[in-house]
Scaffold this active site. Sequence first.
Site, short mmCIF file in Angstrom:
data_model
loop_
_atom_site.label_atom_id
_atom_site.label_comp_id
_atom_site.label_asym_id
_atom_site.label_seq_id
_atom_site.Cartn_x
_atom_site.Cartn_y
_atom_site.Cartn_z
N LYS A 6 36.57 76.47 30.87
CA LYS A 6 37.64 77.35 31.28
C LYS A 6 38.84 77.15 30.37
O LYS A 6 38.95 76.04 29.82
CB LYS A 6 38.03 77.15 32.74
CG LYS A 6 38.21 75.70 33.21
CD LYS A 6 39.14 74.75 32.53
CE LYS A 6 40.59 75.01 32.41
NZ LYS A 6 41.32 73.91 31.70
N TYR A 45 43.39 76.65 37.90
CA TYR A 45 42.82 75.99 39.08
C TYR A 45 43.49 76.52 40.36
O TYR A 45 42.83 76.70 41.38
CB TYR A 45 43.00 74.47 39.00
CG TYR A 45 42.11 73.82 37.97
CD1 TYR A 45 40.77 73.60 38.22
CD2 TYR A 45 42.62 73.46 36.73
CE1 TYR A 45 39.95 73.02 37.28
CE2 TYR A 45 41.80 72.88 35.76
CZ TYR A 45 40.47 72.66 36.05
OH TYR A 45 39.66 72.10 35.10
P1 NAD Z 1 40.39 68.21 22.64
O1 NAD Z 1 41.42 68.63 21.65
O2 NAD Z 1 40.34 66.80 23.02
O3 NAD Z 1 38.95 68.63 22.12
C1 NAD Z 1 38.72 69.76 21.35
C2 NAD Z 1 37.60 69.50 20.37
O4 NAD Z 1 37.48 70.66 19.55
C3 NAD Z 1 37.88 68.32 19.44
O5 NAD Z 1 36.70 67.59 19.27
C4 NAD Z 1 38.28 68.96 18.13
O6 NAD Z 1 37.91 68.19 17.03
C5 NAD Z 1 37.49 70.27 18.17
N1 NAD Z 1 38.11 71.34 17.38
C6 NAD Z 1 37.43 72.19 16.61
N2 NAD Z 1 38.27 73.03 16.01
C7 NAD Z 1 39.50 72.71 16.42
C8 NAD Z 1 40.79 73.23 16.13
N3 NAD Z 1 40.97 74.28 15.33
N4 NAD Z 1 41.84 72.66 16.73
C9 NAD Z 1 41.69 71.61 17.59
N5 NAD Z 1 40.49 71.08 17.88
C10 NAD Z 1 39.41 71.63 17.30
O7 NAD Z 1 40.60 69.15 23.91
P2 NAD Z 1 39.96 69.00 25.37
O8 NAD Z 1 41.01 68.53 26.29
O9 NAD Z 1 38.72 68.26 25.30
O10 NAD Z 1 39.69 70.54 25.75
C11 NAD Z 1 38.59 71.26 25.22
C12 NAD Z 1 38.23 72.39 26.19
O11 NAD Z 1 37.84 71.84 27.43
C13 NAD Z 1 39.35 73.35 26.48
O12 NAD Z 1 38.83 74.66 26.63
C14 NAD Z 1 39.88 72.89 27.82
O13 NAD Z 1 40.47 73.92 28.59
C15 NAD Z 1 38.62 72.38 28.46
N6 NAD Z 1 38.90 71.32 29.44
C16 NAD Z 1 38.40 71.46 30.67
C17 NAD Z 1 38.64 70.50 31.62
C18 NAD Z 1 38.05 70.63 32.99
O14 NAD Z 1 38.40 69.83 33.84
N7 NAD Z 1 37.15 71.57 33.21
C19 NAD Z 1 39.41 69.39 31.31
C20 NAD Z 1 39.91 69.26 30.01
C21 NAD Z 1 39.63 70.25 29.08
#
Ligand code: NAD
Length: 394
Positions: A149, A237
């Site tokens: 999401k 949420y």
């Molecule tokens: P994050 O930045 O930690 O992870 C993103 C990943 O994408 C990294 O591994 C990064 O290297 C990669 N990536 C590829 N291209 C990128 C770019 N151009 N810029 C930045 N990163 C890039 O973020 P996250 O917190 O893990 O979030 C990732 C997704 O998961 C989002 O869509 C977020 O909304 C979702 N999320 C959901 C929940 C949940 O509880 N359902 C919780 C956290 C995150």
Amino acid sequence: MLGGAVGSLVAAPAVVTAALAPGAPPPVPRGAAGRPMPKMEKELPEPVGRKVGWAVVGLGQFALNQIIPSFAAAKRSKLVALVSGSRDKAESVAERYGVARTHLYDYAAFDAIRDNPDIDVVYVILPNALHPEFSIRASRAGKHVMCEKPMANSPAECEAMIAAAKGAGRKLMIGYRAHFEPHNVKAIALRKSGELGRVRLVTSDHHRHIDQSVPADQWRLVKALAGGGSLVDIGIYSLNAARYMTGEEPVAVAAQVSTPADDPRFREVEDLVSFQLRFPSGAEAHLSSSYTAQNIKRIQALGTKASAVLDPATEYEGNRLALVTETGREKVKVEEASQFAAEMDHLSECVRNGAEPMTPGEEGLRDVRLIGAIYAAAEARRWLDLNPDGSLAG
Ligand code: NAD
């Protein structure tokens, strides 16, 4: 000496001389021996060879801290492939989770997953703006998709994702983990069973501090990658909860946005969003999100017979549910279980039996439409009517 001692332990099997009475339990062997399967308190996982194979795309904070470790608790899903822009990181994660080096891909070579029969499902855990591209590429490679999401940054992109999955004859599910979190599941069951009476008001607040020094927060402050601020990230949420705790779709929306002008974090995306929804039954929802208030993740459904209070409501673990009735407030006992394993196993089960996931692409599309309507209502500074599909009326 040692041999003699071991020999004496195994050399004396129990000798049964008397015939067993009919229906009598078999005798207990005196030495180490195989015994019948015990009564199982937990469902056994599927045999490893029959589990559905998952590839995780994006090895960031959420993937590495929550999703990938949760495969250990999954009964029908196993991690078989990784997709990352960093080969070193992918190799290090693969080594720890037993993923074959032949099953590591980078973003450019991603489409080669088509030729890997071990991969059934692709889980997209990238910044929001990248969800459509990688979900659509996965569908076109013939794989089922779980996408985080918010589904995408525009309704048109959500529609393209749904069309790609349908065109390929594959499933598309959005990672709305709260639908699989045991306390939320229980609260929804209480609403559906009538124990809350008629739900008149849902309040829900999701707030946390955003920190520019944390890589996972940096792209969240860039509009082109995140699509918006606190509303799309955590306000979703509150929005989704208003829908599942009323069991209705909103007919009108009002909203207010407040962003500190002097805070360099908020050059592109908003901070505080307060929004209100009206439902066909007359129920209302008062909802909020921000990136500056202290950590709050709360949902309350106020019903004519009882109110369900989830506080915290959407943490990764440690959520709590209380029921408030005429006689007072009482904690509802709910058995903890991994919401991440449950949501992955749900999609794996749908892949196996052909059922539609509980939170399909259409669920994500509806929220993305509503998010657009919330921003529009804040801009218009008045209540706006909604179509049944969540888009703005008129
Ligand atoms: P994050 O930045 O930690 O992870 C993103 C990943 O994408 C990294 O591994 C990064 O290297 C990669 N990536 C590829 N291209 C990128 C770019 N151009 N810029 C930045 N990163 C890039 O973020 P996250 O917190 O893990 O979030 C990732 C997704 O998961 C989002 O869509 C977020 O909304 C979702 N999320 C959901 C929940 C949940 O509880 N359902 C919780 C956290 C995150």
